[in-house]
Design an enzyme around this catalytic site. Structure first.
Site, PDB file in Angstrom:
ATOM      1  N   GLY A  31      94.777  21.923  -4.047  1.00  0.00           N
ATOM      2  CA  GLY A  31      93.951  23.061  -4.444  1.00  0.00           C
ATOM      3  C   GLY A  31      93.904  23.250  -5.949  1.00  0.00           C
ATOM      4  O   GLY A  31      94.188  22.328  -6.711  1.00  0.00           O
ATOM      5  N   GLY A  36      87.572  17.033 -11.249  1.00  0.00           N
ATOM      6  CA  GLY A  36      88.219  15.795 -10.768  1.00  0.00           C
ATOM      7  C   GLY A  36      88.253  15.761  -9.248  1.00  0.00           C
ATOM      8  O   GLY A  36      87.836  14.779  -8.608  1.00  0.00           O
ATOM      9  N   HIS A  37      88.727  16.858  -8.646  1.00  0.00           N
ATOM     10  CA  HIS A  37      88.769  16.927  -7.180  1.00  0.00           C
ATOM     11  C   HIS A  37      87.359  16.823  -6.589  1.00  0.00           C
ATOM     12  O   HIS A  37      87.136  16.187  -5.558  1.00  0.00           O
ATOM     13  CB  HIS A  37      89.356  18.260  -6.716  1.00  0.00           C
ATOM     14  CG  HIS A  37      90.772  18.526  -7.139  1.00  0.00           C
ATOM     15  ND1 HIS A  37      91.097  19.481  -8.069  1.00  0.00           N
ATOM     16  CD2 HIS A  37      91.941  17.983  -6.746  1.00  0.00           C
ATOM     17  CE1 HIS A  37      92.409  19.524  -8.231  1.00  0.00           C
ATOM     18  NE2 HIS A  37      92.956  18.622  -7.445  1.00  0.00           N
ATOM     19  N   GLN A  61     107.298  17.699  -2.235  1.00  0.00           N
ATOM     20  CA  GLN A  61     107.120  16.817  -3.386  1.00  0.00           C
ATOM     21  C   GLN A  61     107.469  17.490  -4.720  1.00  0.00           C
ATOM     22  O   GLN A  61     107.279  16.906  -5.779  1.00  0.00           O
ATOM     23  CB  GLN A  61     105.700  16.241  -3.421  1.00  0.00           C
ATOM     24  CG  GLN A  61     104.606  17.230  -3.756  1.00  0.00           C
ATOM     25  CD  GLN A  61     103.231  16.618  -3.519  1.00  0.00           C
ATOM     26  OE1 GLN A  61     102.834  16.329  -2.387  1.00  0.00           O
ATOM     27  NE2 GLN A  61     102.483  16.407  -4.591  1.00  0.00           N
ATOM     28  N   VAL A 177      88.558  11.849 -14.160  1.00  0.00           N
ATOM     29  CA  VAL A 177      87.546  12.730 -14.755  1.00  0.00           C
ATOM     30  C   VAL A 177      88.217  13.478 -15.911  1.00  0.00           C
ATOM     31  O   VAL A 177      89.301  14.052 -15.727  1.00  0.00           O
ATOM     32  CB  VAL A 177      86.981  13.713 -13.714  1.00  0.00           C
ATOM     33  CG1 VAL A 177      85.950  14.635 -14.357  1.00  0.00           C
ATOM     34  CG2 VAL A 177      86.361  12.948 -12.546  1.00  0.00           C
ATOM     35  N   SER A 187      95.085  20.399 -12.491  1.00  0.00           N
ATOM     36  CA  SER A 187      95.305  21.801 -12.104  1.00  0.00           C
ATOM     37  C   SER A 187      96.306  22.455 -13.048  1.00  0.00           C
ATOM     38  O   SER A 187      96.294  23.669 -13.247  1.00  0.00           O
ATOM     39  CB  SER A 187      95.839  21.875 -10.675  1.00  0.00           C
ATOM     40  OG  SER A 187      94.938  21.245  -9.797  1.00  0.00           O
ATOM     41  N   ARG A 188      97.202  21.647 -13.638  1.00  0.00           N
ATOM     42  CA  ARG A 188      98.240  22.209 -14.513  1.00  0.00           C
ATOM     43  C   ARG A 188      97.714  22.510 -15.920  1.00  0.00           C
ATOM     44  O   ARG A 188      98.420  23.165 -16.685  1.00  0.00           O
ATOM     45  CB  ARG A 188      99.431  21.254 -14.593  1.00  0.00           C
ATOM     46  CG  ARG A 188     100.234  21.198 -13.285  1.00  0.00           C
ATOM     47  CD  ARG A 188     101.517  20.399 -13.429  1.00  0.00           C
ATOM     48  NE  ARG A 188     102.385  20.553 -12.257  1.00  0.00           N
ATOM     49  CZ  ARG A 188     102.460  19.684 -11.247  1.00  0.00           C
ATOM     50  NH1 ARG A 188     101.726  18.600 -11.260  1.00  0.00           N
ATOM     51  NH2 ARG A 188     103.272  19.903 -10.221  1.00  0.00           N
TER      52      ARG A 188
HETATM   53  P1  AMP Z   1      96.297  17.287  -6.578  1.00  0.00           P
HETATM   54  O1  AMP Z   1      95.582  18.498  -6.080  1.00  0.00           O
HETATM   55  O2  AMP Z   1      96.765  17.413  -7.992  1.00  0.00           O
HETATM   56  O3  AMP Z   1      97.349  16.792  -5.633  1.00  0.00           O
HETATM   57  O4  AMP Z   1      95.204  16.141  -6.634  1.00  0.00           O
HETATM   58  C1  AMP Z   1      94.470  15.807  -5.484  1.00  0.00           C
HETATM   59  C2  AMP Z   1      93.707  14.536  -5.736  1.00  0.00           C
HETATM   60  O5  AMP Z   1      92.819  14.726  -6.836  1.00  0.00           O
HETATM   61  C3  AMP Z   1      94.621  13.366  -6.111  1.00  0.00           C
HETATM   62  O6  AMP Z   1      94.154  12.196  -5.468  1.00  0.00           O
HETATM   63  C4  AMP Z   1      94.465  13.300  -7.602  1.00  0.00           C
HETATM   64  O7  AMP Z   1      94.709  12.016  -8.137  1.00  0.00           O
HETATM   65  C5  AMP Z   1      93.000  13.676  -7.763  1.00  0.00           C
HETATM   66  N1  AMP Z   1      92.729  14.121  -9.128  1.00  0.00           N
HETATM   67  C6  AMP Z   1      93.371  15.100  -9.806  1.00  0.00           C
HETATM   68  N2  AMP Z   1      92.907  15.192 -11.066  1.00  0.00           N
HETATM   69  C7  AMP Z   1      91.940  14.249 -11.195  1.00  0.00           C
HETATM   70  C8  AMP Z   1      91.079  13.825 -12.260  1.00  0.00           C
HETATM   71  N3  AMP Z   1      91.127  14.394 -13.457  1.00  0.00           N
HETATM   72  N4  AMP Z   1      90.231  12.811 -12.014  1.00  0.00           N
HETATM   73  C9  AMP Z   1      90.192  12.197 -10.805  1.00  0.00           C
HETATM   74  N5  AMP Z   1      90.960  12.549  -9.764  1.00  0.00           N
HETATM   75  C10 AMP Z   1      91.832  13.548  -9.951  1.00  0.00           C
END
Ligand code: AMP
Length: 280
Positions: A31, A36-37, A61, A177, A187-188
């Protein structure tokens, strides 16, 4: 878009889609969605007929001193973004539904690929990732799952799990992205003050400088790493955690850099950890 909150309801949705012969593309996330998401959703729509996104902040995790409690949770806004971008089903299970007996007894171990880098800085992180991904794959039963290159070591351990444990799931990877100035979206990033954001930007600049040197013909990993380290080390207020050139599948260091190898880096600015990478 339909909201799905329990595992049993999700299994019903999946059975229904499968009975109709529809292919399922799956986007797992924690979330706090950003572009990117959302780009992962675009890829899922391209390759699957039914798009399922999950949002679950997976306690397994996070280390004891990490940001599980303060991880951004913005579900209403996420649901709006996911709906607008074309998700069919948004799966938001509770912690109690996913882990009824607290921590699971059986977990998936990443082996050598998950040992260094993020695996060294965050002990048990990849065990938590692989265990939740395995559980989600068994619930959603996707034909294809879409992940981001942003978490490249995560991609490597997931591909290895799928190969070694024979999950019938195709893994698609979407390039990172970035913000217009080059910062990898995360997200951070919302934790960063404007000053810390400036400092964090140096990580992507260091990786781009390594890529430029590779393009100009430098093939020695040690020389490329030295270029990146010099940029990180001269910044006050930024703590480099690692910066290295590795094989993108094994995450072992390389001496001579080839196309397809990756430069990976992690830094801390203030209380926030940032990771980034480029593929040569
Ligand atoms: P997370 O919510 O951080 O666990 O990310 C969920 C998915 O989004 C993971 O497969 C991440 O690698 C992908 N993701 C997060 N940030 C980016 C980004 N800037 N560009 C592409 N994919 C991303």
């Amino acid at each position: 878009m339909q909201a799905v909150e329990t595992i049993s309801e999700m299994r019903g949705v999946v059975a229904n889609a499968r009975a109709k012969g529809k292919s399922i593309a799956f986007v797992p996330t924690m979330g706090a969605l950003h572009e990117g998401h959302l780009t992962l959703i675009d890829e899922a729509k391209r390759v699957g007929e039914v798009v399922i996104m999950s949002i679950f902040v997976n306690p397994l995790q996070f280390g004891p001193s990490e940001d599980f409690d303060r991880y951004p949770r913005t579900l209403d806004h996420d649901a709006k973004l996911a709906d607008e971008r074309g998700v069919d089903f948004l799966f938001t299970p509770t912690k109690e539904d996913m882990y009824p007996a607290q921590a699971p007894v059986v977990m998936v171990h990443p082996g050598a690929i998950g040992k260094e880098w993020e695996g060294a800085v965050r002990p048990h992180h990849f065990e938590g990732v692989l265990t939740i991904v395995a559980k989600l794959f068994n619930i959603v039963m996707p034909d294809v799952a879409v992940f981001g290159q942003k978490d490249l070591q995560q991609v490597a351990v997931i591909k290895a799990m799928v190969r070694d444990l024979n999950f019938p799931v195709g893994i698609h990877v979407v390039p990172i992205v970035r913000e217009p100035d080059g910062l990898a979206m995360s997200s951070r990033n919302r934790y960063l003050s404007p000053k810390d954001r400036e400092l964090g930007l140096i990580l992507s600049r260091a990786l781009f400088a390594m890529r430029d040197a590779f393009i100009k013909g430098e093939r020695r990993a040690s020389a490329l790493e030295a270029i990146g380290w010099r940029m990180l080390e001269r910044v006050v207020g930024l703590t480099p955690r690692y910066l290295a050139v590795v094989n993108a599948d094994t995450f072992q260091r390389v001496n001579t850099v080839r196309h397809g190898d990756a430069a990976i880096g992690a830094v801390r600015v203030g209380e926030t950890r940032l990771i980034d990478n480029i593929i040569f």
